[in-house]
Design a protein around this motif. Structure first.
Motif: not given
Length: 439
Positions: A298-312
């Protein structure tokens, strides 16, 4: 006929007695209260008058019918509740103990009122039956609010589970003592000296019960406060650790993205020198330092980072993760609260997926802006095993007490004037969160 009615009145105290027994457990009923009243009240009235008729017809003592009748009504009481046997036994015996004292008090009062009556036996019995009902009804009215609030909280408190194993001892002793006094001295109840002593004993028993229950409630409140403080400390420590990990992950991702520009500058310098080996070494070194969760959702960097962390993390453990996120760069809700909610939900989803057979592992995340003021979140994951739930609250499968993650989500949803709903069916756990925009 009058004798049958007055004997039946002694049994009608079952109605206020059952009502009092249900007040602390009204949230654990298997049926709706109105539906239970519709069939239980006529049943108790019929039982009372039928018992009065049997006593009169066969010249039986009311105690001979009352004791087995109490056992049958307890079976009915337990069958209509979703609480443990120890709790229902303790509550039912507590009501019986108090009402047994009122029985003795009504006998003593009726003996005093009919002391000089010519029809002493009948007059005394009729006054006793009426007084017994009046005392019991007044007591239920008096105790209504404490029983349906204070005692209810104590019944629903799981921290006092072991206390219920000994809660029945004193009520049984009080009931037994009242029965012994009545059966042994009922024939000489109109002896003035004994009558005065009898009244003193009854008041003493009521005082002992009152002190016992007061001390028990005080002890329960102290234990409950201590347990809540321990749970709160655990909750804060776990959330603090999770917050620090989340902040570190977000900061690491931000730093990695920021460093990309500097990497390009350095690569340009190496490319101008034509040093291919140094370029290869530099690229390998840079790639090792970049976190492995550089995904875009998504465009929001903080939310994007959280989702990316658990996605990884899910990819690393080969757990299917489907993320459908539609969020703008600027959020209408508190950004950090949203990140912590996602962190808790995805952490729980990953934990449940690790315990699930590989063929059933699946995590689904959906986030969308429903309107300018509402943000909706849905997380689904398959699970194997049993979900621990009591009073609509989820309990932890790793420790005693409520689940820390779901508690945190619920608190932050309420903080943002929103709501949360957790359901589980057919091996699928679903968390639905609604957050309102901050003003």
């Amino acid at each position: 006929m009058r004798t049958i009615i007055f004997q039946a009145l002694e049994f009608t105290v079952l109605i206020p007695g059952m009502l009092l027994a249900y007040l602390p457990v009204n949230s654990s009923l298997k049926q709706k209260p109105k539906k239970m009243i519709a069939w239980m009240l006529p049943l108790l009235v019929i039982i009372s008058f039928l018992s009065g008729f049997v006593c009169n017809r066969f010249h039986l003592s009311t105690r001979m019918i009352l004791l087995p009748l109490l056992f049958l009504t307890f079976i009915l009481y337990q069958a209509t509740l979703r609480i443990s046997l120890w709790k229902s036994v303790s509550i039912y015996l507590a009501v019986c103990a108090v009402f047994s004292c009122f029985n003795s008090l009504a006998r003593a009062t009726s003996a005093m009122l009919s002391f000089n009556s010519e029809e002493q036996a009948f007059s005394g019995f009729s006054v006793f039956a009426v007084l017994y009902n009046i005392f019991c009804i007044l007591f239920v009215i008096l105790i209504w609010h404490p029983a349906s609030h204070v005692v209810k909280d104590m019944v629903e408190d799981e921290n006092l589970a072991q206390t219920w194993y000994v809660f029945w001892v004193l009520p049984v002793l009080i009931i037994g003592l009242n029965l012994v006094l009545i059966s042994k001295y009922n024939t000489i109840l109109h002896t003035q000296r004994f009558l005065h002593g009898y009244i003193v004993i009854v008041y003493a028993l009521l005082l002992i019960l009152a002190l016992f229950y007061t001390m028990f409630l005080m002890m329960a409140n102290i234990l409950n406060k201590n347990q809540k403080l321990q749970q709160e400390n655990l909750f804060l420590s776990v959330q603090q650790e999770r917050y620090e990990n989340l902040r570190s992950a977000i900061e690491e991702a931000r730093q990695a993205r920021h460093d990309i520009r500097h990497h390009f500058v350095q690569l340009s310098v190496l490319a101008e020198d034509g040093n291919l080996e140094k370029i290869k070494d530099y690229l390998q070194n840079a790639m090792d330092k970049i976190p492995g969760f550089d995904f875009h959702f998504c465009e929001n960097q903080s939310v994007d980072n959280v989702i990316g962390y658990y996605y990884a993390l899910a990819q690393k453990e080969e757990i299917p993760f489907d993320a459908r996120v539609d969020l703008p760069q600027e959020l209408s809700v508190d950004e950090m609260d949203l990140c912590l909610i996602l962190s808790n939900l995805l952490e729980n989803a990953l934990e449940a997926s690790r315990k699930t057979t590989m063929s059933r592992q699946q995590i689904l995340l959906e986030i969308r802006q429903h309107s300018a003021s509402l943000l909706l979140i849905r997380v689904e994951n398959n699970f194997d095993g049993i979900i621990k739930e009591k009073n609509h609250l989820l309990h932890s499968t790793k420790r005693k007490g409520l689940g820390i993650g779901t508690q945190s989500v619920r608190r932050m949803a309420e903080k943002n004037d929103g709501s949360c709903n957790f359901t589980y069916e057919n091996g699928v756990f679903t968390a639905k969160i609604m957050l309102r925009a901050t003003l």
